[in-house]
Design a protein around this motif. Structure first.
Motif, PDB file in Angstrom:
ATOM      1  N   SER A  25       1.250  -1.428  -0.042  1.00 44.67           N
ATOM      2  CA  SER A  25       0.227   0.117   0.245  1.00 44.67           C
ATOM      3  C   SER A  25       0.812   1.205   0.107  1.00 44.67           C
ATOM      4  CB  SER A  25      -1.031   0.028   1.040  1.00 44.67           C
ATOM      5  OG  SER A  25      -1.744   1.243   1.290  1.00 44.67           O
ATOM      6  N   GLN A  26       1.605   1.122   0.677  1.00 42.32           N
ATOM      7  CA  GLN A  26       3.280   2.177   0.399  1.00 42.32           C
ATOM      8  C   GLN A  26       3.613   2.399  -0.007  1.00 42.32           C
ATOM      9  OE1 GLN A  26       3.242   4.691   3.517  1.00 42.32           O
ATOM     10  NE2 GLN A  26       4.064   5.872   2.249  1.00 42.32           N
ATOM     11  N   ALA A  27       4.068   1.069  -0.858  1.00 41.87           N
ATOM     12  CA  ALA A  27       4.184   1.683  -2.566  1.00 41.87           C
ATOM     13  C   ALA A  27       4.000   1.902  -3.708  1.00 41.87           C
ATOM     14  CB  ALA A  27       5.172  -0.195  -2.614  1.00 41.87           C
ATOM     15  N   GLU A  28       2.523   1.727  -3.391  1.00 40.89           N
ATOM     16  CA  GLU A  28       1.472   2.301  -4.023  1.00 40.89           C
ATOM     17  C   GLU A  28       0.899   3.681  -3.635  1.00 40.89           C
ATOM     18  OE1 GLU A  28      -1.278   1.975  -7.392  1.00 40.89           O
ATOM     19  OE2 GLU A  28       0.119   0.397  -6.792  1.00 40.89           O
ATOM     20  N   THR A  29       1.239   4.189  -2.665  1.00 42.66           N
ATOM     21  CA  THR A  29       0.153   5.697  -2.793  1.00 42.66           C
ATOM     22  C   THR A  29       1.706   6.112  -3.141  1.00 42.66           C
ATOM     23  OG1 THR A  29      -0.341   4.664  -0.523  1.00 42.66           O
ATOM     24  CG2 THR A  29       0.089   7.308  -0.381  1.00 42.66           C
ATOM     25  N   ASP A  30       3.699   6.262  -2.510  1.00 41.42           N
ATOM     26  CA  ASP A  30       4.389   6.187  -3.074  1.00 41.42           C
ATOM     27  C   ASP A  30       3.973   6.365  -4.819  1.00 41.42           C
ATOM     28  OD1 ASP A  30       5.102   6.626  -0.160  1.00 41.42           O
ATOM     29  OD2 ASP A  30       6.481   5.033  -0.480  1.00 41.42           O
ATOM     30  N   ARG A  31       4.022   5.819  -5.309  1.00 41.40           N
ATOM     31  CA  ARG A  31       4.125   5.356  -7.139  1.00 41.40           C
ATOM     32  C   ARG A  31       3.146   6.512  -7.064  1.00 41.40           C
ATOM     33  NH1 ARG A  31       1.159   3.912 -10.441  1.00 41.40           N
ATOM     34  NH2 ARG A  31      -0.353   2.827  -9.642  1.00 41.40           N
ATOM     35  N   ILE A  32       1.799   6.561  -6.871  1.00 44.97           N
ATOM     36  CA  ILE A  32       0.908   7.375  -7.416  1.00 44.97           C
ATOM     37  C   ILE A  32       1.699   8.897  -6.801  1.00 44.97           C
ATOM     38  CG2 ILE A  32      -1.545   8.346  -6.277  1.00 44.97           C
ATOM     39  CD1 ILE A  32      -2.878   5.301  -6.017  1.00 44.97           C
ATOM     40  N   ALA A  36       1.680  11.689  -9.615  1.00 46.57           N
ATOM     41  CA  ALA A  36       0.847  13.003  -9.287  1.00 46.57           C
ATOM     42  C   ALA A  36       1.899  14.022  -9.670  1.00 46.57           C
ATOM     43  CB  ALA A  36       0.351  13.140  -7.574  1.00 46.57           C
ATOM     44  N   LYS A  37       3.087  13.869  -8.146  1.00 47.59           N
ATOM     45  CA  LYS A  37       4.029  15.560  -8.609  1.00 47.59           C
ATOM     46  C   LYS A  37       5.461  15.071 -10.025  1.00 47.59           C
ATOM     47  CE  LYS A  37       8.537  16.736  -6.274  1.00 47.59           C
ATOM     48  NZ  LYS A  37       8.503  17.860  -6.813  1.00 47.59           N
ATOM     49  N   LYS A  38       5.457  14.834 -10.409  1.00 50.61           N
ATOM     50  CA  LYS A  38       5.743  14.727 -11.830  1.00 50.61           C
ATOM     51  C   LYS A  38       4.797  15.166 -12.860  1.00 50.61           C
ATOM     52  CE  LYS A  38       7.801  12.360 -15.660  1.00 50.61           C
ATOM     53  NZ  LYS A  38       7.769  10.528 -15.722  1.00 50.61           N
ATOM     54  N   GLN A  39       3.525  14.887 -12.089  1.00 47.80           N
ATOM     55  CA  GLN A  39       2.075  15.634 -13.748  1.00 47.80           C
ATOM     56  C   GLN A  39       2.155  17.283 -12.651  1.00 47.80           C
ATOM     57  OE1 GLN A  39      -1.748  13.483 -13.098  1.00 47.80           O
ATOM     58  NE2 GLN A  39      -2.047  14.753 -15.247  1.00 47.80           N
ATOM     59  N   VAL A  42       4.792  18.599 -14.385  1.00 49.69           N
ATOM     60  CA  VAL A  42       4.565  18.944 -16.046  1.00 49.69           C
ATOM     61  C   VAL A  42       4.260  20.239 -16.157  1.00 49.69           C
ATOM     62  CG1 VAL A  42       3.789  17.890 -17.608  1.00 49.69           C
ATOM     63  CG2 VAL A  42       5.545  16.943 -16.875  1.00 49.69           C
ATOM     64  N   ILE A  43       2.483  20.593 -14.982  1.00 51.11           N
ATOM     65  CA  ILE A  43       1.728  21.493 -15.391  1.00 51.11           C
ATOM     66  C   ILE A  43       2.208  22.782 -14.811  1.00 51.11           C
ATOM     67  CG2 ILE A  43      -0.868  22.110 -14.588  1.00 51.11           C
ATOM     68  CD1 ILE A  43      -1.013  19.119 -14.413  1.00 51.11           C
ATOM     69  N   LYS A  44       2.703  22.965 -13.847  1.00 50.27           N
ATOM     70  CA  LYS A  44       3.396  23.982 -13.237  1.00 50.27           C
ATOM     71  C   LYS A  44       4.594  24.288 -14.717  1.00 50.27           C
ATOM     72  CE  LYS A  44       6.731  25.547  -9.646  1.00 50.27           C
ATOM     73  NZ  LYS A  44       7.106  24.599  -7.678  1.00 50.27           N
ATOM     74  N   PHE A  45       5.694  23.578 -14.845  1.00 47.52           N
ATOM     75  CA  PHE A  45       6.353  24.685 -16.037  1.00 47.52           C
ATOM     76  C   PHE A  45       5.706  24.666 -16.980  1.00 47.52           C
ATOM     77  CE2 PHE A  45       9.396  23.445 -19.496  1.00 47.52           C
ATOM     78  CZ  PHE A  45      10.035  23.672 -18.866  1.00 47.52           C
TER      79      PHE A  45
END
Length: 192
Positions: A25-32, A36-39, A42-45
């Motif tokens: 669950s933690q791994a899935e949360t970290d991946r999500i 989300a941070k990556k997206q 990208v949106i911020k840039f």
């Protein structure tokens, strides 16, 4: 194996299973969160890039508008200066001595006579005496009479008999022709 041992083993399996689920669950949360941070990045840039483009475009428009305003003011000032030069030229010509005007009128009348052999000569009030003297002194101009003074800076306007043909040899007309043909050269000399 006693009941307690079985319960303990089940508990241990449950804990192990819960830890595994928490870990997954933690791994899935970290991946999500990472996605989300990556997206988000990208949106911020993209937003920052668009804001920079908009800002640059607006600054460019403001600079263009300012340059256009400065150019318009410069052209208006140059035109006003050229208008003053034009008026000063007319004034300087009008201020020339009577002998200059008399000689100029004689030459202009000789030129006009080639197209209008007889007619009426109009001039400003300053030159009426000179025109009358020229007509009297020179027989080739005997077919001309002097009309009422007109509002010109100098020179003559000759009207044929019956008023069908008129030639404008006023100083203003000549200056306008010279001005039109030499305006670009004068502007280049004055303003580079």
């Amino acid at each position: 194996m006693g009941l307690e041992a079985v319960v303990e083993e089940i508990r241990e399996k449950g804990r192990s299973e819960a830890a595994k689920i928490r870990q997954e669950s933690q791994a899935e949360t970290d991946r999500i969160l990472a996605a989300a941070k990556k997206q988000s990045d990208v949106i911020k840039f993209a937003a920052e890039e668009e804001a920079a483009k908009q800002s640059s475009r607006l600054v460019g428009q403001d600079i263009s508008a300012a340059n256009l305003l400065v150019k318009r003011e410069l052209l208006n000032t140059q035109k006003a200066l050229l208008d003053k030069v034009y008026e000063a030229t007319l004034s300087e010509i009008a201020a020339l001595p009577e002998s200059f005007h008399r000689e100029a009128i004689k030459k202009l009348l000789a030129e006009a006579k080639t197209e209008i052999p007889k007619g009426t000569i109009f001039c400003n009030s300053r030159d009426v005496t000179a025109v009358k003297a020229i007509i009297t002194e020179h027989k080739e101009f005997a077919g001309f009479s002097v009309g009422k003074p007109v509002n010109i800076d100098g020179g003559i306007v000759v009207e044929g008999e019956g008023g069908a043909l008129q030639i404008d040899y006023s100083y203003c007309t000549f200056l306008a022709k010279v001005w039109e043909s030499g305006l670009k050269d004068a502007s280049d000399i004055l303003f580079g």
